[in-house]
Design a protein around this motif. Sequence first.
Motif, short mmCIF file in Angstrom:
data_model
loop_
_atom_site.label_atom_id
_atom_site.label_comp_id
_atom_site.label_asym_id
_atom_site.label_seq_id
_atom_site.Cartn_x
_atom_site.Cartn_y
_atom_site.Cartn_z
N ARG A 368 61.18 8.41 54.88
CA ARG A 368 60.05 7.52 55.24
C ARG A 368 60.15 7.07 56.69
NH1 ARG A 368 61.48 5.17 50.30
NH2 ARG A 368 62.27 3.33 51.39
N LYS A 369 61.36 6.73 57.12
CA LYS A 369 61.57 6.26 58.49
C LYS A 369 61.17 7.32 59.50
CE LYS A 369 65.26 4.74 61.66
NZ LYS A 369 66.69 4.32 61.78
N LYS A 372 57.42 8.36 59.73
CA LYS A 372 56.68 7.43 60.59
C LYS A 372 56.94 7.74 62.05
CE LYS A 372 55.99 2.48 61.39
NZ LYS A 372 56.41 1.10 60.97
N ARG A 375 55.48 11.32 62.75
CA ARG A 375 54.14 11.52 62.20
C ARG A 375 54.10 12.73 61.27
NH1 ARG A 375 50.36 10.24 67.56
NH2 ARG A 375 51.15 8.11 67.90
#
Length: 487
Positions: A368-369, A372, A375
């Motif tokens: 998830r990190k 982000k 992208r």
Amino acid sequence: MRGDHLNNIDLVSSLIKEDSISSIFHPDSSRLSKDLILFYKKSKETKLLEALLECIPEGVEISDESGKILYVNESFEKITGIKKDSRISKNIYEVNPKSILARTLRERKIINDRLTTAPDINREVVANGSPIFFDNKMIGAIILIKDISQIIHLAKKLNQTTHYLNEMYNRNSEHYKFTDIIGGSSSIQNVIQLAKKVAPMDSTVLIEGENGTGKELFAHSIHESSLRIDKPFFRVNCAAIPEHLLESEFFGHEKGSFTGASNKKVGIFELANGGTLFLDEIGDMPILLQSKLLRVLQEGEIRRVGGSKTIKVDVRIITATNRNLKEMVSKGRFREDLYYRINVITIRIPSLKERVEDILELTDFFIRKYNKKFRKMILGIEPKAFEKLSEHSWPGNVRELENVIEYAVLTSDTEILGLEHFAAKIPAKNIANNRTGIIPLVEMERLHIHKALKLYGNTLKGKKQAAQALGISLATLYNKLKNNGIG
């Protein structure tokens, strides 16, 4: 410095152009070299010039227009390490055709402030060259050399100090809490509960754990759960403290207390007053500073360098190490009295291989990190790929896992991470599943690096020793650490 060189060059030119000595030069240009030699040997003015050139701190070398070296002063010999006898009467094009003197003769123009290296002693110098003209004809050239090795040394020390200060005054803008610690295993949850219990107290805390286990994260969390939450939190990497900055940076100094102390300086303990000081890599703290730290812990006061007044400080100390302090005490490399002062509460963070059940949760968090950050839209990981992560030995712990996931997310073109996305970072067969007894070379390399760092320490000195023991350069070691998320 440039002005001094040019003034000296102007002096040489003016002496050579004196009307009283111009009659010794023959108008025939073919005899200029002989005339210059005659001038050098017999002229009273030249003897005066020679005496003058011997007095200046710059190195001086003079040649005629053909490159024949006519004069070298004592400073030139001291700065460059080149003996006069090996230069005088030799031709510069033969002894050093790439020198500033040779270039000045070829280009027939002034060359200013050229950084070069004295080859015989590998010393950094600045050279200035100027052609010597008489009656619109070039009759030779002169160079002046300035030793700047001390300046280079000071610049390197400044860079070291700047790097250290950036590291030392890491009054972090990010505030980590216990909720930021990922993992539901009993091994990590037990540690979290202990840390929460001691957080509100002012007792010193020693955090033990391998590199990459999250010692700093726990230190932040303890501070954020303490009564000092609204006070400063400072992290100091003890391994990064240059010897010459020890007392001054920790305790400050008074104006004029030593050369260069032009102003009063407030030390780290005063800056952290009322808050928390996190001493990371305490095992690498020099013995000298250990005794100073012990006094602060015992008496709650400091004295600036050059000062006579004691200053009361109220600072909570949290320390961390990846080394065996008890063993270091037995070997005389760590003060026993300080060890017991910082070891009131010990929190040991388990390695990642001791909490394998947390790998999936950590992997999801890092996906998830980096989704982000890059992208991306990675949705998860294949079961076989996860099995591979679970079987890996993880010498670099959580930091290494993050490094592996970051690489996989960055290089993946699919929504699910598979075995192929980890092949570059994790060997095809892990030691845990290897029944042949043959260890893959990639894994062997990782284990040897980890073993070397554990033996020699994670300081700059330790890494240099580790690199030497491994038979690689320090730069290569840093690249391998970065690529594998170790250290």
